[in-house]
Design an enzyme around this catalytic site. Structure first.
Site, short mmCIF file in Angstrom:
data_model
loop_
_atom_site.label_atom_id
_atom_site.label_comp_id
_atom_site.label_asym_id
_atom_site.label_seq_id
_atom_site.Cartn_x
_atom_site.Cartn_y
_atom_site.Cartn_z
N GLU A 199 -68.72 -10.79 -45.40
CA GLU A 199 -67.66 -11.10 -44.44
C GLU A 199 -67.24 -12.57 -44.39
O GLU A 199 -66.06 -12.87 -44.22
CB GLU A 199 -68.09 -10.64 -43.05
CG GLU A 199 -68.24 -9.15 -42.94
CD GLU A 199 -68.92 -8.74 -41.65
OE1 GLU A 199 -68.37 -7.89 -40.93
OE2 GLU A 199 -70.01 -9.27 -41.35
N ARG A 217 -68.34 -10.00 -30.87
CA ARG A 217 -68.44 -10.90 -32.03
C ARG A 217 -67.25 -11.86 -32.09
O ARG A 217 -67.38 -12.97 -32.60
CB ARG A 217 -68.54 -10.09 -33.33
CG ARG A 217 -68.86 -10.95 -34.55
CD ARG A 217 -69.13 -10.10 -35.78
NE ARG A 217 -70.48 -9.59 -35.83
CZ ARG A 217 -71.46 -10.11 -36.56
NH1 ARG A 217 -71.25 -11.19 -37.27
NH2 ARG A 217 -72.66 -9.57 -36.56
#
Length: 781
Positions: free
Chosen positions: A723, A320
């Site tokens: 997030e 990621r």
């Protein structure tokens, strides 16, 4: 909305109060440690390694076992299946066997009548080690051969080496980004209660009840159907309870199975911080080619991470980081590589953003470097490299960006906060201020939403309607203060036309909704909301079919409203309709299921569509830096964030505010420190600094974008707000860098690493002073 459903007051898209807020403020919200202990309960404490890497020569536990209140001591050989790797890597024993791999690794577990006795007895162990070389940092891991905890990943598009070789301008550099402790208010805790025929019920502070269930069943050597894991709420998680909760739950369950009595394990803060993993720290090497107008032509980047002693989730975390190493910018030719290094430290794990913030920090450093090299305003460099929607829209992993609004968000925020005028005023101030310097920066975020492990993008729910018209909602997500349960309540309220007090959320339990995914990856509302909606609409369809027959009314003339159910010309109370349906033997309970569409990912080729959509936003931060002490202060922060059609604006704004402060803390003050023996020295509130109320921005403006529904079919066209806001903290790091750049009259990129502690700021300021003095001397000569 089928069958004429209409939004109701307090439903989705309104700022309904948090379903547990009244309990939180009254101190009545129940966490694992608040659950009344069953009679005859026992307590568990851990014995931890005092070496970072060693062979265990001997482990004398006779004094531990001789303690009068100790019932038994659990060792590795007492565990039927001693592996708890969440990714099946086979490299994470529950209790150390013949080697230890980090300072603080669990060696044994003491089971005693009281918690005090268990902790006291654990300290009596005599362990002898044969120490081995330990790799404690990224540099040491590389020097010792660069062993990896999992496979590395490479993403390429075009020909980066050729683009760099032919670029009119080229520069290379390195960015160091530190790790971060989760510092949840509620530490790791579990209470295990044995039942009949091998049953085990575990109350656990976990973000992933299903994985905890599987791990407990695995170490007990029993099928999953004998283990039930329950979570009413957590006092914070931030990713630290996605996998790290498993060891506590497993040891509590083992103690319960061994003694036949309920068993509780609650880590104290020091042991918690010593034992559990953190956010991955990175060393990022970058090489970028660009033209005089600031356009990126080619990027080559290697992202090395300190992963710790076992794989845990380091593979998807470093993946990621690559996915977000472009942030909101188009790289025409690009090569990105991860380097997940094995070290003799805690096994780093999930943390809000899951590697994405580290990748974004690298992208923003590149934009900053180009701005200094070309003399352009960093905002203009960012705007010139932003993704488009019809061209310049292909990511390094070959996913087409279809919804980019980076240019619009940056431009609007710059106008709203008067960025350009304030930048001029700040530069004028710095010319006459000898010790206090101000800085300003505006940075965007483009954050991908979905689990990159495709199979996790699914959720289930179970909804019951009772004959009095009250509703119970069960789903697979967990509540850690973020308001997920509140949003699930709102969905049922909106669909049925009910008031908040008529809808009740229950504890998350594997006994009601099985095979769930972790509450992580910002996907909690997206996944579970759609599953709840599916269950509710199944029941509504049954009710409409029944009402149409019972009252001889066409289905299209039936609506669920806040006043009741409109059935033709009649207004039927919801409870009346439900009771009549029950008498007609209509099922008033349903499961719901959802899987995210369109996504795919091929790790072997580094290509696919790992994300369903992107969330966008931008932050402008203004700071003041004291060049005498290195201290900094956030004077003003403005955030414009994209939540789609927000399910609950107040909760979402709260998430944005909290996420930003946590991100700013990571980049400015939260510093992890290991000594040469591998012992974490920042293992308590006395040695690890997190933001306090006085550290928040003096002026803090947060606004949600308006009229920007998610173009994808998410729950009521909302977007995730877990997030993405964390990344807004990057603006503070760049504002500090902008303030420091004034020391060298804005001629040099400061190269500020994170965390930008006072010591780091003073080092950078001194380097810039020396550079300016050298340049001035050369000019005079």
């Amino acid at each position: 909305m089928p069958h004429g459903s209409v939004p109701v007051a307090g439903g989705a898209s309104s700022s309904l109060r948090h379903e547990s807020a009244h309990l939180h403020v009254a101190g009545e919200a129940r966490y694992v440690d608040d659950v009344p202990l069953p009679p005859n309960a026992v307590h568990v404490a851990l014995g931890l390694s005092r070496s970072a890497h060693a062979r265990i020569l001997s482990m004398d536990l006779s004094a531990v076992e001789a303690h009068p209140d100790v019932l038994c001591v659990l060792r590795a050989q007492d565990v039927a299946h001693n592996q708890i790797s969440p990714v099946g890597a086979g490299d994470e024993p529950l209790l150390a066997e013949d080697h230890v791999f980090f300072y603080g690794q669990p060696l044994f577990a003491v089971v005693a009548q009281t918690r005090h006795a268990a902790r006291h007895a654990a300290a009596l162990a005599q362990v002898t080690y044969e120490d081995k070389p330990a790799a404690l940092s990224i540099e040491q891991a590389r020097a010792q051969g660069g062993a990896l905890v999992c496979r590395a990943l490479e993403m390429t598009r075009g020909d980066a080496p050729q683009a760099l070789a032919h670029a009119p301008h080229r520069l290379a550099g390195q960015l160091v980004v530190g790790g971060q402790e989760h510092f949840y208010l509620e530490g790791q805790a579990a209470l295990a209660c044995p039942g009949e025929d091998g049953e085990m019920r575990v109350c656990s502070s976990t973000q992933h009840p299903t994985e905890t269930q599987h791990m407990v069943a695995h170490v007990l050597g029993c099928p999953n159907n004998l283990v039930t894991v329950e979570v009413r709420r957590m006092g914070g998680g931030f990713g630290g309870k996605e996998t790290q909760a498993n060891i506590v739950a497993c040891l509590a369950a083992l103690a319960a199975a061994r003694t036949g009595r309920p068993a509780k394990l609650r880590l104290d803060r020091d042991d918690d911080m010593m034992l559990t993993g953190k956010r991955h720290d990175f060393v990022i090497d970058y090489d970028v080619g660009f033209d005089a107008q600031g356009h990126v032509l080619g990027v080559d980047m290697e992202l090395a991470a300190r992963c710790g002693w076992s794989a845990d989730l380091s593979g998807p975390v470093t993946d990621r980081a690559l996915f977000h190493a472009d942030n909101a910018y188009y790289y025409p030719d690009v090569r990105l590589r991860s380097l997940p290094l094995r070290t003799n430290t805690q096994s780093n794990t999930a943390f809000r953003g899951f590697g994405g913030p580290q990748g974004v920090a690298a992208a923003e450093r590149i934009m900053e470097e180009i701005a200094f090299a070309t003399g352009l305003d960093p905002l203009d460099v960012r705007l010139r490299n932003a993704y488009g929607t019809t061209e310049r829209n292909l990511t390094p992993y070959h996913m087409t960006v279809e919804d980019s609004i980076t240019t619009e968000v940056l431009s609007q925020l710059a106008i709203d906060c008067d960025y350009r005028k304030r930048r001029e005023q700040i530069r004028a101030f710095n010319k006459t201020s000898p010790h206090m310097r101000r800085g300003i920066a505006i940075t965007p975020v483009k954050f991908g939403i979905s689990f990159t492990a495709t199979h996790f993008n699914q959720a289930g729910a179970l909804v019951h309607v009772y004959t009095d018209g009250s509703v119970q909602v069960n789903h697979g997500g967990t509540e850690m203060g973020q308001g997920l349960h509140t949003k699930m309540v709102q969905i049922a309220m909106r669909e049925f036309g009910l008031a908040q007090e008529r809808v009740r959320i229950t504890a998350t339990t594997t006994g009601k909704v099985p095979n769930t995914s972790a509450t992580a990856a910002s996907s909690g509302a997206d996944l579970n909301g759609m599953a709840v909606l599916a269950a509710v609409r199944t029941i509504k369809d049954r009710l409409v079919t029944f009402a149409a027959s019972h009252w001889q009314t066409p289905p299209e003339q039936i609506q669920f409203t806040a006043q009741g159910v409109v059935v033709g010309a009649a207004l039927v109370p919801f409870a009346t309709l439900v009771n009549a349906a029950y008498m007609a033997r209509i099922s008033l309970s349903s499961t719901g299921f959802y899987k995210t569409p369109k996504i795919s990912w091929d790790a072997a080729t580094g290509r696919g569509r790992p994300f369903y959509y992107f969330a966008y936003g931008a932050a402008c931060a203004e700071v003041a830096v004291d060049l005498l002490t290195g201290e900094n202060r956030m004077e003003r922060v403005d955030i414009l964030h994209d939540a789609g059609l927000s399910l609950n604006p107040d909760i979402d704004i709260g998430q944005i505010e909290g996420g930003f402060v946590q991100g700013a803390g990571w980049l400015t003050m939260e510093e992890l420190f290991w000594d040469t023996a591998g012992q974490l020295r920042t293992h308590a509130p006395s040695t690890y600094k997190i933001p306090a109320c006085s550290d928040r921005p003096r002026i803090f403006n947060v606004r949600l974008m308006e009229n920007v529904p998610n173009r994808e079919d998410t729950i009521f066209r909302s977007k995730a707000v877990g997030e993405p806001p964390f990344v807004h903290g990057v603006a503070v790091l760049h504002a500090i860098s902008d303030a420091l750049a004034s020391v060298d009259d804005y001629r040099t990129c400061p190269g500020l690493n994170a965390p930008a502690t006072p010591e780091q700021i003073l080092r950078v300021a001194e380097r810039l002073r020396q550079r300016r003095a050298g340049a001035d001397a050369q000019a005079r000569a």
